[in-house]
Design a protein around this motif. Structure first.
Motif, short mmCIF file in Angstrom:
data_model
loop_
_atom_site.label_atom_id
_atom_site.label_comp_id
_atom_site.label_asym_id
_atom_site.label_seq_id
_atom_site.Cartn_x
_atom_site.Cartn_y
_atom_site.Cartn_z
N ASN A 71 0.86 -1.20 0.00
CA ASN A 71 0.00 0.00 0.00
C ASN A 71 0.89 1.24 0.00
OD1 ASN A 71 0.84 -0.68 2.58
ND2 ASN A 71 -1.00 0.12 3.57
N ASN A 72 1.53 1.48 -1.15
CA ASN A 72 2.64 2.44 -1.20
C ASN A 72 2.25 3.87 -0.86
OD1 ASN A 72 4.33 0.36 -1.78
ND2 ASN A 72 4.71 0.94 -3.92
N GLY A 73 1.07 4.30 -1.29
CA GLY A 73 0.67 5.67 -1.00
C GLY A 73 0.38 5.92 0.46
N TYR A 74 0.37 4.85 1.26
CA TYR A 74 0.10 4.96 2.69
C TYR A 74 1.29 4.54 3.55
CZ TYR A 74 -4.73 5.49 1.10
OH TYR A 74 -5.87 5.93 0.48
N LEU A 396 1.02 10.58 -2.36
CA LEU A 396 0.32 10.35 -1.11
C LEU A 396 -1.16 10.58 -1.35
CD1 LEU A 396 2.47 12.08 1.66
CD2 LEU A 396 2.54 9.73 0.91
N ASP A 397 -1.99 9.84 -0.63
CA ASP A 397 -3.43 9.97 -0.81
C ASP A 397 -4.09 10.50 0.46
OD1 ASP A 397 -3.18 8.92 -3.34
OD2 ASP A 397 -3.67 6.87 -2.73
N TYR A 398 -4.93 11.51 0.27
CA TYR A 398 -5.84 11.95 1.32
C TYR A 398 -7.21 11.47 0.91
CZ TYR A 398 -9.01 15.14 3.81
OH TYR A 398 -10.04 15.67 4.57
N SER A 399 -7.90 10.73 1.78
CA SER A 399 -9.09 9.98 1.39
C SER A 399 -10.27 10.25 2.31
CB SER A 399 -8.76 8.48 1.39
OG SER A 399 -7.61 8.21 0.62
N TRP A 445 0.81 14.16 -6.16
CA TRP A 445 1.97 13.63 -6.88
C TRP A 445 3.19 14.51 -6.64
CZ3 TRP A 445 -1.72 13.45 -11.59
CH2 TRP A 445 -2.43 12.24 -11.59
N PHE A 446 4.35 13.87 -6.56
CA PHE A 446 5.58 14.64 -6.34
C PHE A 446 6.76 13.83 -6.85
CE2 PHE A 446 4.33 12.25 -2.57
CZ PHE A 446 5.47 11.54 -2.24
N THR A 478 -5.01 6.22 5.92
CA THR A 478 -4.02 7.27 5.81
C THR A 478 -2.61 6.70 5.86
OG1 THR A 478 -3.46 9.50 6.61
CG2 THR A 478 -3.71 7.78 8.28
N HIS A 479 -1.67 7.55 5.49
CA HIS A 479 -0.25 7.22 5.59
C HIS A 479 0.12 7.06 7.05
CE1 HIS A 479 4.11 7.86 5.45
NE2 HIS A 479 4.06 7.50 4.18
N LEU A 480 1.07 6.16 7.32
CA LEU A 480 1.42 5.88 8.72
C LEU A 480 1.92 7.12 9.45
CD1 LEU A 480 4.82 5.48 8.84
CD2 LEU A 480 4.18 3.43 7.58
#
Length: 530
Positions: A71-74, A396-399, A445-446, A478-480
């Motif tokens: 779950n790379n984006g998180y 990164l994802d904001y969900s 995206w970055f 969310t990301h850790l």
């Protein structure tokens, strides 16, 4: 480390810093070390997991469990607490049961969506597994993190049934009907006798799931993969209000996704951002109009699917066509497949290749949607995540979640676009749509080689979490790095839920050795000070 090596063998213990790079956050800057493991261990049996947990307790070592860690984006496989012992379950990859008549499987945590699909094909079974857009993840891991797929059984937590769990003292428990020895309905009936515990094990750190049942979809007679485009940004309101009754009455059985044109141009057009915009800040209205014109995606494109007997699907499609035609300027396209032919048709080497560049963007999305909604896994989307010219794209994802109401979704999308523009970032969105709610996944995206740009994305995600909560939008995942921040927004009744989680954690894991900090749950002993 010596005790782990004695238990598992040297090949199953990773301590070399170079080799452990595989277990760090894949999108963090190379110089960052706040989520790096101290040791990685790779058990292959339940008994080894039990003994590793006992060792962690004996040496008071925090652990972090991953199934595949994709779950790379998180945050991928990285631990919340630096120096943790990562317990990688990738080697526990057996499909223990696979039953065509009752349409279910029992799997270990290392079983990927690819693995289950390939075994179904090898046996020639008339079953479709539900999969997310990327097929490399763990079936168990995805369900544990509230993941979503796109067949009629796309609610992955809901389609899970029966778990085997290692607790913090190394003991083993089975949930539901599995608590009765050798009960054949363990993976068939979610509720046994007494409390239902499986939801407590998801997005938590109360135990390590080592087996799980999951349900599959019987192969339908007919399948339609479809999409509808709308021309104006504000049409998302009408699109949402149109699709809602079709979901509630079961005409559309899967979870649609609506992509805005910035997401499609970034992920599917095959050209860098500079093709669309070279100015400062977020892409402007002229660039967005250029995206619409060159991709043909409209302002929003929503994919969905229909499944069942051919005459029923034909009627469902007619109802959808009639409903979406009421949206001015909308366009619905679709492709139909016989269920027993779809795998050959969609995996054939002679399948038409989309045009290069933006002209082929929608066709690339269609091909990816056709396979995903039919339970055929791929990594196609992974190839399209580099939005810049450097080939080192991260995201990164904001969900945040909102109710499935057109006006409310429009309000949310406009707010997010303004927030992103204020930060000089593009609003690239995928709306995961359910009968009563919607998750607005914002992909930031970055360039991971640019430390300042990477840090901006990480920090801005935290800002969105807090500002979204002020508007009533809670993040579902969310990301850790932001787990504590998201947990803090679920603060009704003076954070009663957080206190409840802590009491359960203290009872089951008083040392706090199992994945401390996951979902903001620490337990009293390891809670951050201040």
């Amino acid at each position: 480390m010596a005790a782990c090596t004695e238990l598992l063998g040297a090949d199953a213990v990773v301590s070399d810093p170079v080799l452990m790079r595989e277990f760090r956050d894949p999108y963090s800057h190379a110089s960052w070390t706040q989520h790096e493991p101290g040791l990685v261990v790779c058990p292959t049996t339940v008994e080894q997991v039990q003994e590793l947990v006992r060792l962690a307790g004996r040496f008071d070592t925090p652990t972090w469990t991953i199934s595949q860690g994709r779950n790379n984006g998180y945050g991928g496989p990285a631990p919340r607490v630096p120096g943790s012992m990562v317990i990688s379950l990738r080697g526990m990859n057996r499909i223990l049961e696979l039953d065509e008549e009752l349409a279910y499987a029992v799997v270990e945590p290392g079983v990927r969506f690819f693995d289950l699909y390939e075994e179904v094909q090898r046996r020639g079974l008339k079953l479709w597994p539900s999969i997310p857009d990327l097929g490399w993840g763990s079936i168990i891991g995805n369900a544990m993190d509230h993941g979503v797929g796109f067949t009629p059984l796309g609610d992955h937590p809901a389609r899970s049934c029966g778990m085997e769990v290692v607790l913090a003292d190394g003991s083993l428990v089975r949930t539901g009907m599995g608590a009765m020895p050798d009960n054949p309905t363990w993976a068939l009936r979610k509720h046994g006798f007494g409390p239902h515990h499986e939801g407590m094990l998801m997005q938590s750190n109360l135990g390590i799931v080592t087996k799980m049942g999951c349900w599959l979809v019987p192969q339908p007679e007919y399948y339609v993969s479809a999409e509808v485009t709308v021309p104006r940004d504000e049409d998302i309101s009408t699109l949402i209000d149109t699709v809602r009754p079709l979901l509630l009455d079961g005409t559309i059985q899967n979870s649609p996704i609506a992509y805005n044109v910035t997401l499609i141009a970034g992920a599917f057009s095959g050209v860098p951002r500079s093709h669309w915009y070279t100015g400062d800040g977020a892409v402007d209205d002229a660039a967005i109009e250029k995206m619409k014109a060159e991709t043909g995606a409209g302002a929003w494109l929503m994919r969905f699917a229909l499944f069942g007997y051919e005459d029923v699907v034909s009627e469902q499609l007619a109802r959808c066509t009639e409903a979406f035609a009421r949206i001015e300027g909308s366009r619905l396209t679709h492709r139909g497949f016989r269920g027993d032919e779809v795998v050959h048709q969609l995996t054939a080497l002679e399948r038409p290749r989309p045009a290069d560049g933006p002209e082929g963007a929608v066709d690339r999305l269609r091909q990816q949607s056709d396979t995903t909604q039919a339970g055929i896994p791929s990594l196609d989307l992974l190839d399209n995540l580099s939005w810049d010219d450097h080939g080192v794209g991260g995201h990164l994802d904001y969900s945040p979640v909102t109710e499935l109401d057109g006006a409310r979704v429009l309000e949310q999308t406009r707010w997010l676009r303004e927030e992103c523009a204020g930060e000089g970032l593009d609003y690239a969105a995928s709306l995961m749509i359910f009968p009563r709610a919607c998750i607005n996944i914002v992909s930031l995206w970055f360039n991971t080689a640019d430390e300042a740009g990477t840090r901006q994305a990480y920090e801005f995600t935290g800002t969105l979490i807090e500002r979204g909560a002020e508007r009533g939008f809670g993040a579902y995942r969310t990301h850790l790095e932001h787990m504590d921040r998201v947990a803090a927004t679920y603060d009704w009744n003076d954070s009663a839920l957080a206190r409840f989680n802590t009491r359960i954690k203290d009872a089951l894991d008083p040392q706090g050795i199992l994945s401390p900090g996951r979902s903001g749950i620490w337990g009293s002993r390891r809670a951050p000070q201040g």
